[in-house]
Design a protein around this motif. Structure first.
Motif, PDB file in Angstrom:
ATOM      1  N   LYS A  25       0.844  -1.208   0.000  1.00 22.80           N
ATOM      2  CA  LYS A  25       0.000   0.000   0.000  1.00 22.80           C
ATOM      3  C   LYS A  25       0.875   1.253   0.000  1.00 22.80           C
ATOM      4  O   LYS A  25       0.597   2.200  -0.729  1.00 22.80           O
ATOM      5  CB  LYS A  25      -0.924  -0.010   1.212  1.00 22.80           C
ATOM      6  N   VAL A  26       1.927   1.243   0.798  1.00 24.82           N
ATOM      7  CA  VAL A  26       2.831   2.397   0.855  1.00 24.82           C
ATOM      8  C   VAL A  26       3.545   2.568  -0.480  1.00 24.82           C
ATOM      9  O   VAL A  26       3.689   3.684  -0.978  1.00 24.82           O
ATOM     10  CB  VAL A  26       3.843   2.257   2.016  1.00 24.82           C
ATOM     11  N   ARG A  27       3.992   1.458  -1.081  1.00 25.29           N
ATOM     12  CA  ARG A  27       4.639   1.550  -2.396  1.00 25.29           C
ATOM     13  C   ARG A  27       3.724   2.254  -3.392  1.00 25.29           C
ATOM     14  O   ARG A  27       4.156   3.153  -4.113  1.00 25.29           O
ATOM     15  CB  ARG A  27       5.011   0.156  -2.925  1.00 25.29           C
ATOM     16  N   LYS A  28       2.479   1.854  -3.412  1.00 23.77           N
ATOM     17  CA  LYS A  28       1.523   2.452  -4.347  1.00 23.77           C
ATOM     18  C   LYS A  28       1.329   3.937  -4.032  1.00 23.77           C
ATOM     19  O   LYS A  28       1.335   4.779  -4.938  1.00 23.77           O
ATOM     20  CB  LYS A  28       0.187   1.710  -4.288  1.00 23.77           C
ATOM     21  N   GLU A  29       1.175   4.279  -2.750  1.00 21.67           N
ATOM     22  CA  GLU A  29       1.010   5.679  -2.349  1.00 21.67           C
ATOM     23  C   GLU A  29       2.226   6.524  -2.717  1.00 21.67           C
ATOM     24  O   GLU A  29       2.099   7.712  -3.007  1.00 21.67           O
ATOM     25  CB  GLU A  29       0.771   5.772  -0.841  1.00 21.67           C
ATOM     26  N   LYS A  30       3.403   5.904  -2.719  1.00 20.18           N
ATOM     27  CA  LYS A  30       4.646   6.621  -3.017  1.00 20.18           C
ATOM     28  C   LYS A  30       4.954   6.636  -4.516  1.00 20.18           C
ATOM     29  O   LYS A  30       6.011   7.107  -4.924  1.00 20.18           O
ATOM     30  CB  LYS A  30       5.824   5.995  -2.268  1.00 20.18           C
ATOM     31  N   GLY A  31       4.059   6.088  -5.349  1.00 21.40           N
ATOM     32  CA  GLY A  31       4.208   6.233  -6.790  1.00 21.40           C
ATOM     33  C   GLY A  31       4.727   5.047  -7.569  1.00 21.40           C
ATOM     34  O   GLY A  31       5.005   5.167  -8.759  1.00 21.40           O
ATOM     35  N   VAL A  32       4.867   3.892  -6.933  1.00 22.38           N
ATOM     36  CA  VAL A  32       5.277   2.701  -7.676  1.00 22.38           C
ATOM     37  C   VAL A  32       4.083   2.235  -8.512  1.00 22.38           C
ATOM     38  O   VAL A  32       2.992   2.008  -7.982  1.00 22.38           O
ATOM     39  CB  VAL A  32       5.753   1.581  -6.716  1.00 22.38           C
ATOM     40  N   ILE A  33       4.285   2.097  -9.827  1.00 18.97           N
ATOM     41  CA  ILE A  33       3.184   1.700 -10.711  1.00 18.97           C
ATOM     42  C   ILE A  33       3.351   0.294 -11.270  1.00 18.97           C
ATOM     43  O   ILE A  33       2.462  -0.212 -11.955  1.00 18.97           O
ATOM     44  CB  ILE A  33       2.993   2.715 -11.864  1.00 18.97           C
ATOM     45  N   GLY A  34       4.463  -0.350 -10.965  1.00 17.32           N
ATOM     46  CA  GLY A  34       4.700  -1.723 -11.385  1.00 17.32           C
ATOM     47  C   GLY A  34       5.857  -2.286 -10.590  1.00 17.32           C
ATOM     48  O   GLY A  34       6.743  -1.545 -10.163  1.00 17.32           O
ATOM     49  N   ALA A  35       5.836  -3.597 -10.352  1.00 17.12           N
ATOM     50  CA  ALA A  35       6.900  -4.200  -9.552  1.00 17.12           C
ATOM     51  C   ALA A  35       7.095  -5.660  -9.911  1.00 17.12           C
ATOM     52  O   ALA A  35       6.143  -6.345 -10.285  1.00 17.12           O
ATOM     53  CB  ALA A  35       6.590  -4.073  -8.063  1.00 17.12           C
ATOM     54  N   SER A  36       8.343  -6.112  -9.778  1.00 14.93           N
ATOM     55  CA  SER A  36       8.695  -7.520  -9.918  1.00 14.93           C
ATOM     56  C   SER A  36       9.728  -7.852  -8.860  1.00 14.93           C
ATOM     57  O   SER A  36      10.580  -7.023  -8.540  1.00 14.93           O
ATOM     58  CB  SER A  36       9.311  -7.815 -11.292  1.00 14.93           C
TER      59      SER A  36
END
Length: 94
Positions: A25-36
């Motif tokens: 949730k924090v990653r998304k709030e901080k602007g991460v739009i994709g991850a692997s």
């Protein structure tokens, strides 16, 4: 688009992954739009994480955040991670 590649050793992959998932949730709030998440074959305690961002400013703020630093500490990251950031010039889904 910006992509970051972060490589680091962890105390225990499963414990690290649990904290990483809780941090989504924090990653998304901080602007991460994709991850692997990649786990090195020859050393399962070496992790490579790829994140995508809209721009360099967002990526920089993410990596400078105290939330990220605390999460990495709580996840058992050993030492300083190697971080590489680049412009995505082409992204081809197959």
């Amino acid at each position: 688009m910006i992509a970051s590649f972060v490589k680091h050793k962890v105390d225990n992959f499963e414990a690290w992954k649990k904290v990483y998932e809780e941090f989504s949730k924090v990653r998304k709030e901080k602007g991460v739009i994709g991850a692997s998440v990649l786990q090195e074959i020859s050393d399962p305690e070496t992790v490579i994480v790829v994140h995508e961002f809209d721009n360099l400013d967002v990526a920089s703020r993410f990596f400078e955040s105290e939330e990220l630093k605390n999460a990495m500490k709580n996840a058992g990251v050993q030492g300083q991670p190697e971080i590489w950031i680049g412009n995505v010039k082409e992204r081809t889904p197959f």
